[in-house]
Design an enzyme around this catalytic site. Structure first.
Site, PDB file in Angstrom:
ATOM      1  N   LYS A 185       0.824  -1.152   0.098  1.00 18.22           N
ATOM      2  CA  LYS A 185      -0.103  -0.035   0.148  1.00 18.22           C
ATOM      3  C   LYS A 185       0.923   1.263   0.068  1.00 18.22           C
ATOM      4  O   LYS A 185       1.954   1.058   0.561  1.00 18.22           O
ATOM      5  CB  LYS A 185      -1.042  -0.168   1.221  1.00 18.22           C
ATOM      6  CG  LYS A 185      -1.837  -1.189   1.240  1.00 18.22           C
ATOM      7  CD  LYS A 185      -2.790  -1.213   0.176  1.00 18.22           C
ATOM      8  CE  LYS A 185      -3.989  -2.212   0.410  1.00 18.22           C
ATOM      9  NZ  LYS A 185      -4.997  -2.173  -0.487  1.00 18.22           N
ATOM     10  N   HIS A 198      -7.416 -13.213  -8.429  1.00 24.05           N
ATOM     11  CA  HIS A 198      -8.178 -11.912  -7.634  1.00 24.05           C
ATOM     12  C   HIS A 198      -9.365 -11.938  -8.240  1.00 24.05           C
ATOM     13  O   HIS A 198      -9.658 -11.860  -9.570  1.00 24.05           O
ATOM     14  CB  HIS A 198      -7.156 -10.880  -7.741  1.00 24.05           C
ATOM     15  CG  HIS A 198      -7.473  -9.690  -7.028  1.00 24.05           C
ATOM     16  ND1 HIS A 198      -8.557  -8.842  -6.846  1.00 24.05           N
ATOM     17  CD2 HIS A 198      -6.939  -9.425  -5.698  1.00 24.05           C
ATOM     18  CE1 HIS A 198      -8.552  -8.137  -5.782  1.00 24.05           C
ATOM     19  NE2 HIS A 198      -7.462  -8.320  -5.010  1.00 24.05           N
TER      20      HIS A 198
END
Length: 459
Positions: free
Chosen positions: A166, A287
């Site tokens: 992140k 994903h």
């Protein structure tokens, strides 16, 4: 036109259809629009999903009627509709005769989703007979292969401690690689976030080169193997293959430490099958970004997350995200654990059908979305085991002492659960875990009332 005399056979027994082994069975929650009868609409749904349309056509013959999809059970009060699809209806490859998931979707979740007499229809489960199941690829790799690389027991190796770098976008190559190195000093596994690829500010080739170097350095410093899931998602088959080949070449001797992430929902079955067949020696990381548009309980059409997961195992996903079952920030509930069981077990019960996987390799549940060290024990209690890949972004890099400490706190939380030790008690002798309580005080207050006094109490 009422087609129930052709496309409905309510005298058929589900047990007989399963024993016959020639039908894919699908269970839907379906509601007709006002003014339409339930059986009439269900029969039209089956017709539109197979051999029929809204009128009789002159080209229909006896063989055609023999492969009709048939409504075999309805419960209008509960809005349950079950349809049996003959396996002959489903398209197969001309190159090898294998099954293709896009054909399954085209028939079972195709034109029927836009029918004028249907208020909504959503698939909640399906059953695949042995003759059709054997035509799917299934996984070539799973968590056991990761455990092997990590030097663990390949039957019960426990949680793989992972993260997502992140922020998901905005990091240039060196800061990205530095964040990888920081986490790897305490953790096992890092994945690209789903939008990360080849942005102009972070060219893939430069980023991958630095990440491969960061992995080598972290392995040298810790004496432990490390894992990376690299995003190869693309519209174009050749682009996916080019990315994959470059990544493997760059990681070199650590190529078996690399998984390939594919955004399977947004790119569709073709991308998953491309990765599965072009790179059978890599862990295929499915994903599911975007899936909530159809799988959310708020959506009354499409299919559920359970169905998506089951399809992923058929296609050959090594692992797929399964949410956090109500223990993280994403939509979900504790009962979602049946999704994980359907992925991992040799035979498992779904909402409507029991599926025997006939030795098809298991798919690994990947847990992500708002998890941290304080939330893990409750999650494991609900699931009943910890053989998952767990990826915490904020749960690692939101730790007050940084990503390395965040990774260690996740590992310590898992160790405490495995040992059956209360988390606060365990934290007294494990600084990183103790600091996780201070890093996420709202969660600490919610799940561990009185933790401040207990944590600082003399042992």
């Amino acid at each position: 036109m009422d087609q129930s005399n052709r496309y409905a056979r309510l005298d058929l027994q589900e047990a007989d259809l399963i024993a016959g082994g020639r039908h894919v069975l699908c269970a839907y929650v379906m509601k007709p629009k006002a003014g339409y009868g339930y059986l009439e609409t269900a029969a039209h749904f089956a017709a539109e999903s197979s051999t029929g349309t809204n009128v009789e056509v002159s080209t229909t013959d006896d063989f055609t009627r023999g492969v009709d999809a048939l409504v075999y059970e309805i419960d209008p009060e509960k809005e349950i509709m079950k349809i049996a699809y003959p396996v002959e209806l489903f398209d197969r490859n001309i190159i090898d005769g294998r099954a293709m998931l896009c054909s399954f979707l085209t028939l079972t979740i195709g034109n029927n989703q836009g029918m004028g007499d249907v208020e909504y229809a959503k698939m909640h489960d399906f059953y695949v007979p042995p003759c059709y199941l054997r035509l799917f690829d299934g996984p070539s790799m799973n968590i056991a292969d990761m455990w092997r690389v990590l030097g663990r027991d390949v039957r019960n190796g426990g949680m793989v401690v992972g993260t997502i770098i992140k922020p998901k976008l905005g990091l240039r190559p060196k800061p990205f690689a530095d964040a990888c190195h920081e986490f790897w000093l305490g953790g096992d596994f890092i994945k690209n976030d789903e939008p990360q690829g080849n942005q102009t500010f972070a060219p893939l080739k430069e980023t991958i080169r630095l990440v491969a170097d960061a992995m080598k350095r972290a392995q040298d410093e810790t004496g432990e193997a490390k894992l990376f899931s690299a995003n190869i998602t693309a519209d174009d088959h050749y682009e996916m293959v080019a990315r994959g080949e470059y990544i493997l070449e760059t990681f070199g001797e650590n190529a078996d430490h690399v998984a390939f992430l594919v955004d399977g929902y947004v790119t569709g079955p073709a991308a998953i099958t491309t990765a599965r067949r072009q790179f059978p020696r890599q862990f295929l990381h499915y994903h599911r970004a975007g899936h909530g548009a159809v799988t959310s309980p708020q959506s009354m059409r499409g299919y559920t997350a359970f169905v998506l997961s089951k399809m992923a195992r058929l296609q050959g996903a090594s692992g797929i995200h399964t949410g956090t079952m109500g223990y993280g920030k994403m939509e979900g509930e504790a009962a979602d654990k049946i999704m994980a069981y359907m992925l991992t077990d040799e035979a498992a019960e779904g909402p409507f059908y029991r599926q025997d996987w006939l030795g098809l390799k298991a798919t690994t549940p990947i847990i992500s979305g708002g998890m941290n060290a304080l939330r893990l024990p409750g999650f494991f209690d609900n699931l009943g085991h910890s053989n998952v890949i767990q990826t915490s972004g904020g749960g690692a890099f939101g730790h007050l002492d940084g990503g390395t400490a965040g990774a260690k706190s996740l590992r310590q939380s898992h160790e405490a659960w495995m040992a059956g030790v209360d988390l606060v008690t365990y934290a007294r002798e494990h600084r990183e875990l103790a600091r996780a309580f201070e890093s996420f005080p709202a969660d600490a207050d919610k799940f561990y009332p009185g933790w401040r006094d207990r944590l600082h109490r003399a042992a």
